[in-house]
Design an enzyme around this catalytic site. Structure first.
Site, PDB file in Angstrom:
ATOM      1  N   GLU A  34     -24.043   9.666  12.119  1.00 44.38           N
ATOM      2  CA  GLU A  34     -25.247   9.610  11.285  1.00 44.38           C
ATOM      3  C   GLU A  34     -26.159  10.679  11.869  1.00 44.38           C
ATOM      4  OE1 GLU A  34     -28.374   6.271   9.656  1.00 44.38           O
ATOM      5  OE2 GLU A  34     -27.893   6.248  11.783  1.00 44.38           O
ATOM      6  N   ASP A  64     -24.361   5.486  15.161  1.00 44.03           N
ATOM      7  CA  ASP A  64     -25.691   5.292  14.598  1.00 44.03           C
ATOM      8  C   ASP A  64     -26.684   6.234  15.280  1.00 44.03           C
ATOM      9  OD1 ASP A  64     -27.512   3.547  12.954  1.00 44.03           O
ATOM     10  OD2 ASP A  64     -28.347   3.093  14.934  1.00 44.03           O
TER      11      ASP A  64
END
Length: 669
Positions: free
Chosen positions: A359, A323
């Site tokens: 990401e 993330d």
């Protein structure tokens, strides 16, 4: 693994924590309920910031926490407070979930001891490491993003006591479903222990996604009541079925949040080392959550690497999704693809062959890094997401962009040292509108989040396909169904890795909520009883078609040149008449039709992806060759002439060549 944390032996337990700034550190020992502190023992400095103590007579199952003392000067980034019980950053199990309470954020000497409010780490003897097997997942496969709790909370075949847990994924009904959908790997949204943001409890809400971690290794007891063994057993069950597991991990921030946040672990041990600071002591906020983990600090990098190795060695996972991954590559605040932590992950003997997915953006300076990660990382491709949405919304001049995305996004990933596409193509993810909502809501509907609809993205590139009153409800439903089918077909037709969020294949809706992180309820729980079975069948047929046509999942970049041993180029871009797209065609703002004709593969057969993005039906013609005929690649799309096909509006059709006399492609699937 580092010798930090609690190391259990026959004689007792060695407790160790790291801090470069604390004057004193203690370990607090609790009774078997975790509610009464029985001992508070001071750790002894061992050099290089390590404080440790061996306590004889203790064994596995001991509940404990740390405490730190030193200067309390938040303006200088120092938050030491011995009344704050701290969870061990190396805890591999905690005895209860985290729960927010105002006293966890109280200033020193302004609140009571927090031990009664905090989970206790549980000392464990780790099982023998598993054999490190090659990942089942390979680039080009289907990643299936799963919110563990929401996925099975309403599934009628899952025993009620098991719903919402990691173990539920190993239920035969779930495995059968994943196999039918052709899932290569399940990507579990965060399963490590997290805490609610402080504004949620007063609103009667809780974090449903888990992107607010406190400790990186300990699983959330609500998701894994069986602890590490539950994850390990689930990984083994899915692996036996040919499905890998990828863990979505959050190393960019923690639930300790900003200066008003709680002191739970890292902040109370050494805030200045574990988090990035401004010169005046303020926390850097490149994450939008209030703090940013200092991944360029050696002790943090060691913790990250130890966490990754832990889940490979003791759970057997295929890999990881990171993330806000630029945080891992920031050195002194600046992203560097050669950052020590990124290089250490790629070079580590345990991690080198794992699936790594980034990401590739955060909200810090130069935080958008799509295409800039090292070759070992696949990357979420938001350009793919946005361009596909724009094309099917009907935006002008999108044919060229759609072709680029279908072909693996060479504009982003084709670099001298990277011969393969690293794209992860997706149309919808956990963050944003669902596929079903994209075609039903022009604007977000986030009132249930309690922020007066201010949260979440304002531009979703979505559309309301049909306005009630202008046409019949049946026509609206049919138009939305067609658009959902087209979006899914585009995804499965795209070269490279593809990602589908659980439930999008059967029309899950969040009623227009594009930021449902705080909705641990029917808004995010998958409605298995109300799913669109026709859309689900369409998705399963697409998955079977993709498996039968490796040319679609290839990560090689297309060149337009002939393949070895073939007279045909690896790709040709055609109009609906079968003629090559001209320069004028590529730039025609009114063009919403094209054919991607992929070159002959192992069986000397070409494959055609026919896209009609117009609302009007159109006749498409494919180039013929002697001894071959065109047949539908999906049986459900059969019924028209083999060469000239009348393609309805808002549709993607798949055709494959077969030598004369061979069975239809659909029969082979």
């Amino acid at each position: 693994m580092s010798q930090l944390g609690a190391t259990v032996s026959r004689e007792g337990i060695r407790f160790a924590a790291w801090s470069s700034s604390a004057r004193r550190l203690w370990v607090s020992i609790f009774d078997e309920t975790g509610n009464r502190e029985t001992d508070r023992l001071e750790l002894q400095p061992e050099g290089e910031g390590v404080h440790a103590l061996f306590v004889a007579g203790l064994g596995a199952g001991t509940r404990y926490g740390f405490r730190g003392d030193g200067d309390y000067a938040p303006e200088r980034g120092l938050w030491f407070d011995p009344e704050k019980l701290l969870v061990d950053p190396y805890a591999i199990e905690i005895d209860r979930p985290y729960a927010h309470h105002w006293r966890l954020s109280a200033r020193r000497n302004e609140g009571a001891d927090t031990a009664s409010l905090m989970p206790k780490a549980v000392a464990k003897t780790l099982p023998k490491p598993l054999p490190i097997l090659p990942p089942l997942f390979r680039p080009g496969g289907l990643v299936y993003e799963v919110p563990v709790r929401a996925f099975t909370m309403l599934h009628p075949d899952i025993p009620e006591r098991q719903r919402g847990t990691i173990a539920a994924l190993a239920h035969p009904a779930m495995i059968e479903y994943l196999q039918k959908l052709g899932v290569s790997a399940v990507e579990l949204m965060p399963v490590t222990a997290s805490i609610d943001e402080r504004h949620l409890p007063p609103l009667g809400l809780s974090n449903a996604w888990g992107y607010n971690p406190v400790t990186f290794m300990a699983l959330d007891p609500r998701l894994a009541p069986g602890g590490l063994a539950e994850l390990r057993d689930t990984v083994a069950a899915l692996r036996k079925a040919g499905i890998g597991i990828i863990l979505d991990l959050v190393f960019n921030h923690t639930g300790e949040s900003d200066r008003l946040g709680p002191t739970l672990s890292l902040r109370g041990l050494d805030n200045r080392a574990y988090y990035r600071q401004e010169p005046d002591g303020r926390l850097v906020n490149d994450t939008g959550t209030g703090n940013t983990v200092a991944c360029d600090h050696p002790i943090v990098a060691e913790l990250v690497l130890d966490t990754l190795r832990h889940f490979v060695r003791h759970a057997g996972v295929d890999g990881f999704r990171f993330d806000l991954a630029p945080i891992l590559g920031r050195v002194d605040g600046v992203f560097d693809p050669a950052a020590p932590l990124l290089k250490a992950i790629a070079d580590d003997p345990v991690l080198a062959d794992r699936v790594l997915i980034s990401e590739p953006w955060d909200i810090g300076p130069d935080g958008y890094q799509l295409g800039n990660f090292p070759p070992s990382f696949l990357e979420w491709n938001d350009k793919y997401r946005d361009d596909v949405r724009r094309f099917w919304r009907g935006d002008a001049g999108m044919v060229g962009a759609l072709a680029t995305r279908l072909a693996g996004s060479s504009d982003v990933f084709a670099k001298a040292d990277q011969p393969l596409s690293r794209t992860v193509n997706f149309i919808a993810a956990h963050d944003g509108m669902t596929v079903a909502d994209l075609v039903a809501y022009e604007r977000k509907h986030n009132a249930a989040n309690g922020e007066q609809n201010r949260d979440g993205h304002n531009e979703n590139l979505s559309w309301n396909n049909g306005v009630e009153g202008e046409t019949s409800d049946v026509a609206i439903a049919e138009a939305r169904f067609d658009d959902r089918c087209a979006l899914l077909a585009t995804l499965f037709a795209s070269r490279g890795t593809i990602m589908l969020t659980a439930g999008d294949e059967f029309g899950r809706t969040q009623k227009g909520n594009n930021n449902a992180y705080a909705q641990d309820n029917e808004i995010t729980w998958l409605d298995w009883g109300g799913r669109d079975l026709a859309l689900e069948r369409h998705a399963s047929a697409l998955a079977a078609m993709r498996r039968a046509a490796p040319v679609l999942s290839s990560t090689d970049f297309l060149t337009g040149e002939p393949l070895a041993g073939s007279d045909f180029p690896d790709v040709a871009w055609l109009t609906e008449t079968g003629a090559p797209l001209s320069e004028v065609d590529w730039h025609d703002p009114r063009r919403h039709r094209l054919v991607m004709l992929l070159g002959a593969g192992e069986r000397d057969c070409r494959f055609a992806v026919i896209v009609n993005g117009d609302r009007r039906q159109s006749m498409f013609t494919l180039p013929e060759r002697e001894g071959f005929r065109w047949v539908p690649a999906i049986e459900a799309q059969a019924g028209a002439a083999d060469i000239a096909r009348l393609v309805p509006g808002r549709t993607v059709i798949f055709m494959t060549e077969r030598k004369a006399g061979q069975a239809r492609a659909g029969k082979d699937l």
